[in-house]
Design a protein around this motif. Sequence first.
Motif, PDB file in Angstrom:
ATOM      1  N   LYS A  40     -32.432  -0.865 -68.222  1.00 57.30           N
ATOM      2  CA  LYS A  40     -31.138  -1.498 -68.532  1.00 57.30           C
ATOM      3  C   LYS A  40     -30.663  -1.065 -69.913  1.00 57.30           C
ATOM      4  CE  LYS A  40     -28.457  -5.530 -68.668  1.00 57.30           C
ATOM      5  NZ  LYS A  40     -27.143  -5.320 -68.267  1.00 57.30           N
ATOM      6  N   ALA A  60     -29.457   2.512 -69.695  1.00 51.77           N
ATOM      7  CA  ALA A  60     -28.171   2.577 -69.001  1.00 51.77           C
ATOM      8  C   ALA A  60     -27.035   2.109 -69.905  1.00 51.77           C
ATOM      9  CB  ALA A  60     -28.217   1.743 -67.730  1.00 51.77           C
ATOM     10  N   GLU A  61     -27.267   1.066 -70.672  1.00 50.08           N
ATOM     11  CA  GLU A  61     -26.241   0.575 -71.584  1.00 50.08           C
ATOM     12  C   GLU A  61     -26.013   1.556 -72.733  1.00 50.08           C
ATOM     13  OE1 GLU A  61     -26.856  -4.237 -70.961  1.00 50.08           O
ATOM     14  OE2 GLU A  61     -27.771  -3.242 -72.685  1.00 50.08           O
ATOM     15  N   SER A 120     -21.523   4.735 -68.963  1.00 48.95           N
ATOM     16  CA  SER A 120     -20.992   5.245 -67.705  1.00 48.95           C
ATOM     17  C   SER A 120     -21.979   5.156 -66.542  1.00 48.95           C
ATOM     18  CB  SER A 120     -20.487   6.687 -67.847  1.00 48.95           C
ATOM     19  OG  SER A 120     -21.559   7.590 -68.026  1.00 48.95           O
ATOM     20  N   VAL A 121     -22.836   4.140 -66.576  1.00 50.06           N
ATOM     21  CA  VAL A 121     -23.791   3.909 -65.500  1.00 50.06           C
ATOM     22  C   VAL A 121     -23.596   2.477 -65.014  1.00 50.06           C
ATOM     23  CG1 VAL A 121     -26.233   3.803 -64.869  1.00 50.06           C
ATOM     24  CG2 VAL A 121     -25.449   5.516 -66.491  1.00 50.06           C
ATOM     25  N   ASP A 122     -23.517   2.303 -63.705  1.00 51.61           N
ATOM     26  CA  ASP A 122     -23.362   0.974 -63.124  1.00 51.61           C
ATOM     27  C   ASP A 122     -24.697   0.232 -63.205  1.00 51.61           C
ATOM     28  OD1 ASP A 122     -22.387  -1.234 -61.772  1.00 51.61           O
ATOM     29  OD2 ASP A 122     -22.733  -0.342 -59.808  1.00 51.61           O
ATOM     30  N   THR A 123     -24.712  -0.888 -63.884  1.00 51.85           N
ATOM     31  CA  THR A 123     -25.949  -1.643 -64.072  1.00 51.85           C
ATOM     32  C   THR A 123     -26.022  -2.881 -63.191  1.00 51.85           C
ATOM     33  OG1 THR A 123     -25.029  -2.927 -65.900  1.00 51.85           O
ATOM     34  CG2 THR A 123     -26.191  -0.876 -66.463  1.00 51.85           C
ATOM     35  N   ALA A 124     -25.172  -2.990 -62.183  1.00 53.17           N
ATOM     36  CA  ALA A 124     -25.153  -4.187 -61.332  1.00 53.17           C
ATOM     37  C   ALA A 124     -26.493  -4.401 -60.630  1.00 53.17           C
ATOM     38  CB  ALA A 124     -24.033  -4.088 -60.317  1.00 53.17           C
ATOM     39  N   ASP A 144     -28.999  -5.545 -63.230  1.00 53.31           N
ATOM     40  CA  ASP A 144     -28.707  -6.924 -63.621  1.00 53.31           C
ATOM     41  C   ASP A 144     -29.221  -7.909 -62.581  1.00 53.31           C
ATOM     42  OD1 ASP A 144     -27.441  -6.072 -65.942  1.00 53.31           O
ATOM     43  OD2 ASP A 144     -25.448  -6.071 -65.028  1.00 53.31           O
ATOM     44  N   MET A 192     -32.601   0.167 -60.080  1.00 56.42           N
ATOM     45  CA  MET A 192     -31.145   0.117 -59.971  1.00 56.42           C
ATOM     46  C   MET A 192     -30.725  -0.228 -58.548  1.00 56.42           C
ATOM     47  SD  MET A 192     -30.214   3.362 -62.275  1.00 56.42           S
ATOM     48  CE  MET A 192     -28.732   2.947 -63.163  1.00 56.42           C
TER      49      MET A 192
END
Length: 113
Positions: A38, A41-42, A46-50, A53, A103
């Motif tokens: 995480k 990614a942060e 430009s990376v979806d962290t859903a 999360d 992910m």
Amino acid sequence: MKAVAIAIAALGLAAAAGSAVAAERASDLDYLKASRCKGIAEGVGSVDTAGLDGFLKEQKRGRQTFVLERGDSEAAKARREAKSMDRRDRLSAELSGACVAYMAGGDKAVAAR
């Protein structure tokens, strides 16, 4: 007699369901790895962290405080590392390699262990 047999069968099914839920819990090490992912990614952006999360939120329940604090520390460390341009390639490779399982979300990440 029939009611007793039904009650025993129901208890057996409940116990089996409970053990299946317990088996889906990730280890503390997997939780820490997902926290690092995480942070990467942060930091990279430009990376979806859903998916991450969701996995972290699901796995957070019931963890000991020191594991949660260490997870926050790992995420912060990874965000700092991502600011360094010479480490970005390695972190991007880690993000597209080891982090993919986390992910994907809860069940897939636990199964990928």
